[in-house]
Design a protein around this motif. Structure first.
Motif, PDB file in Angstrom:
ATOM      1  N   GLU A 117     -22.761   3.419  -6.779  1.00  0.00           N
ATOM      2  CA  GLU A 117     -22.865   3.206  -5.825  1.00  0.00           C
ATOM      3  C   GLU A 117     -22.122   2.206  -5.775  1.00  0.00           C
ATOM      4  O   GLU A 117     -21.283   1.209  -4.869  1.00  0.00           O
ATOM      5  N   ILE A 118     -22.515   0.982  -7.391  1.00  0.00           N
ATOM      6  CA  ILE A 118     -21.646  -0.270  -7.503  1.00  0.00           C
ATOM      7  C   ILE A 118     -19.405  -0.390  -7.370  1.00  0.00           C
ATOM      8  O   ILE A 118     -19.197  -0.232  -6.855  1.00  0.00           O
ATOM      9  N   MET A 119     -19.732   1.052  -8.054  1.00  0.00           N
ATOM     10  CA  MET A 119     -17.963   1.567  -8.381  1.00  0.00           C
ATOM     11  C   MET A 119     -18.193   1.817  -6.618  1.00  0.00           C
ATOM     12  O   MET A 119     -16.529   1.148  -6.243  1.00  0.00           O
ATOM     13  N   LYS A 120     -18.376   2.456  -5.448  1.00  0.00           N
ATOM     14  CA  LYS A 120     -17.939   2.887  -4.528  1.00  0.00           C
ATOM     15  C   LYS A 120     -18.028   1.805  -3.615  1.00  0.00           C
ATOM     16  O   LYS A 120     -17.201   1.310  -2.672  1.00  0.00           O
ATOM     17  N   ALA A 121     -18.856   0.121  -4.071  1.00  0.00           N
ATOM     18  CA  ALA A 121     -18.833  -0.955  -3.350  1.00  0.00           C
ATOM     19  C   ALA A 121     -17.529  -1.404  -3.538  1.00  0.00           C
ATOM     20  O   ALA A 121     -16.822  -1.890  -2.768  1.00  0.00           O
ATOM     21  N   ILE A 122     -17.213  -1.641  -5.249  1.00  0.00           N
ATOM     22  CA  ILE A 122     -16.320  -2.950  -4.896  1.00  0.00           C
ATOM     23  C   ILE A 122     -14.842  -1.948  -4.504  1.00  0.00           C
ATOM     24  O   ILE A 122     -14.013  -2.779  -4.401  1.00  0.00           O
ATOM     25  N   ILE A 123     -14.319  -0.535  -4.605  1.00  0.00           N
ATOM     26  CA  ILE A 123     -13.572   0.237  -4.241  1.00  0.00           C
ATOM     27  C   ILE A 123     -13.717  -0.296  -2.559  1.00  0.00           C
ATOM     28  O   ILE A 123     -12.706  -0.715  -2.311  1.00  0.00           O
ATOM     29  N   LYS A 124     -14.305  -0.131  -2.166  1.00  0.00           N
ATOM     30  CA  LYS A 124     -14.467  -0.467  -0.396  1.00  0.00           C
ATOM     31  C   LYS A 124     -14.898  -2.360  -0.294  1.00  0.00           C
ATOM     32  O   LYS A 124     -13.252  -2.402   0.390  1.00  0.00           O
ATOM     33  N   ALA A 125     -14.726  -2.834  -1.118  1.00  0.00           N
ATOM     34  CA  ALA A 125     -14.757  -4.514  -0.803  1.00  0.00           C
ATOM     35  C   ALA A 125     -13.869  -4.405  -1.618  1.00  0.00           C
ATOM     36  O   ALA A 125     -12.737  -6.069  -0.429  1.00  0.00           O
ATOM     37  N   HIS A 126     -13.115  -4.141  -2.543  1.00  0.00           N
ATOM     38  CA  HIS A 126     -11.239  -4.950  -2.806  1.00  0.00           C
ATOM     39  C   HIS A 126      -9.818  -4.017  -3.538  1.00  0.00           C
ATOM     40  O   HIS A 126      -9.358  -4.066  -3.908  1.00  0.00           O
ATOM     41  N   ASN A 127     -10.459  -2.571  -2.523  1.00  0.00           N
ATOM     42  CA  ASN A 127      -9.827  -1.203  -2.624  1.00  0.00           C
ATOM     43  C   ASN A 127      -9.339  -1.646  -4.010  1.00  0.00           C
ATOM     44  O   ASN A 127      -7.584  -1.217  -4.277  1.00  0.00           O
ATOM     45  N   ALA A 128      -9.595  -1.195  -4.859  1.00  0.00           N
ATOM     46  CA  ALA A 128      -9.805  -1.635  -6.605  1.00  0.00           C
ATOM     47  C   ALA A 128      -9.261  -0.625  -7.127  1.00  0.00           C
ATOM     48  O   ALA A 128      -8.501  -0.156  -8.236  1.00  0.00           O
ATOM     49  N   ALA A 129      -9.328   0.782  -6.301  1.00  0.00           N
ATOM     50  CA  ALA A 129      -8.209   2.309  -6.728  1.00  0.00           C
ATOM     51  C   ALA A 129      -7.551   1.652  -7.032  1.00  0.00           C
ATOM     52  O   ALA A 129      -6.545   1.882  -7.497  1.00  0.00           O
ATOM     53  N   GLU A 130      -7.030   1.116  -5.808  1.00  0.00           N
ATOM     54  CA  GLU A 130      -5.634   1.268  -4.989  1.00  0.00           C
ATOM     55  C   GLU A 130      -5.029   0.551  -6.512  1.00  0.00           C
ATOM     56  O   GLU A 130      -3.946   0.070  -6.903  1.00  0.00           O
ATOM     57  N   GLY A 131      -5.852  -1.126  -6.235  1.00  0.00           N
ATOM     58  CA  GLY A 131      -5.765  -1.858  -7.417  1.00  0.00           C
ATOM     59  C   GLY A 131      -5.535  -1.530  -8.489  1.00  0.00           C
ATOM     60  O   GLY A 131      -4.297  -2.464  -9.015  1.00  0.00           O
ATOM     61  N   LEU A 132      -5.703  -0.867  -9.556  1.00  0.00           N
ATOM     62  CA  LEU A 132      -5.255  -0.065 -10.112  1.00  0.00           C
ATOM     63  C   LEU A 132      -4.035   0.558 -10.719  1.00  0.00           C
ATOM     64  O   LEU A 132      -3.313  -0.091 -11.363  1.00  0.00           O
ATOM     65  N   THR A 133      -3.570   0.948  -9.398  1.00  0.00           N
ATOM     66  CA  THR A 133      -2.544   0.876  -9.610  1.00  0.00           C
ATOM     67  C   THR A 133      -1.278   0.437  -9.128  1.00  0.00           C
ATOM     68  O   THR A 133      -0.129   0.500 -10.359  1.00  0.00           O
ATOM     69  N   GLN A 134      -1.480  -0.328  -8.762  1.00  0.00           N
ATOM     70  CA  GLN A 134      -0.928  -1.562  -8.340  1.00  0.00           C
ATOM     71  C   GLN A 134      -0.963  -2.358  -9.406  1.00  0.00           C
ATOM     72  O   GLN A 134       0.819  -3.430  -9.435  1.00  0.00           O
ATOM     73  N   ASN A 135      -1.573  -2.139 -10.546  1.00  0.00           N
ATOM     74  CA  ASN A 135      -1.158  -2.786 -11.664  1.00  0.00           C
ATOM     75  C   ASN A 135      -0.483  -2.550 -12.793  1.00  0.00           C
ATOM     76  O   ASN A 135       0.575  -3.034 -13.235  1.00  0.00           O
ATOM     77  N   CYS A 136      -1.019  -1.347 -12.801  1.00  0.00           N
ATOM     78  CA  CYS A 136       0.111  -0.196 -14.119  1.00  0.00           C
ATOM     79  C   CYS A 136       1.565  -0.369 -12.951  1.00  0.00           C
ATOM     80  O   CYS A 136       2.684  -0.661 -13.899  1.00  0.00           O
ATOM     81  N   GLU A 137       1.946   0.269 -12.179  1.00  0.00           N
ATOM     82  CA  GLU A 137       3.232  -1.053 -11.286  1.00  0.00           C
ATOM     83  C   GLU A 137       3.376  -1.505 -11.546  1.00  0.00           C
ATOM     84  O   GLU A 137       5.009  -1.963 -11.818  1.00  0.00           O
TER      85      GLU A 137
END
Length: 150
Positions: A117-137
């Protein structure tokens, strides 16, 4: 058995850079400040004591001018092999595994939250999954500038 899959973001990448360089840009403030975070973010590093128990304090500056204070504590450091740190507010554990592949480096990067639930909330609020990809890029682009200088 503790199921961590439903509360962990993961990414793997192979970088066209030797492991010594990849390790350096992960562990030195003068380097990590130039690539850490999603696209458009910059960083001010206050403290980065890369040793077990050492603190990493920094502020991420968002493209809209919002500042995000960050505090992490390093839990495990194995040079050229592994970095584990605990991040606070929001709470998560990041593990990065480094593996040399000739003159390239493969990393496995995971971010484990306290619950799905916390992971889903962080992904939704901060687009964290895309942020991780962008961090790698951003890391890949930064490493390419370091390779071209050598």
């Amino acid at each position: 058995m503790d199921n961590t899959e439903n509360r962990t973001m993961r990414i793997e990448r192979t970088f066209n850079a030797p492991i010594e360089l990849v390790w350096t840009v992960w562990t030195e403030p003068d380097h990590i400040k130039n690539w850490w975070g999603p696209t458009g973010f910059t960083n001010t590093i206050k403290t980065m004591d890369v040793k077990e128990g050492g603190e990493w304090l920094f502020t991420m500056h968002g493209p809209d001018g919002t500042d995000y204070a960050n505090r992490s504590v390093y839990k495990e450091i194995i040079p050229h092999k592994k970095i584990v740190f605990e991040h606070f507010n929001p709470h998560f554990i990041t593990t990065v595994l480094f593996e040399a592949d000739g003159d390239k480096t493969h990393i496995k990067w995971s971010v484990m939250f306290d619950s799905s639930e916390i992971m889903k909330a962080i992904i939704k609020a901060h687009n964290a999954a895309e942020g991780l990809t962008q961090n790698c890029e951003k890391l890949e682009k930064y490493l390419s500038t370091k390779i071209s200088l050598s």
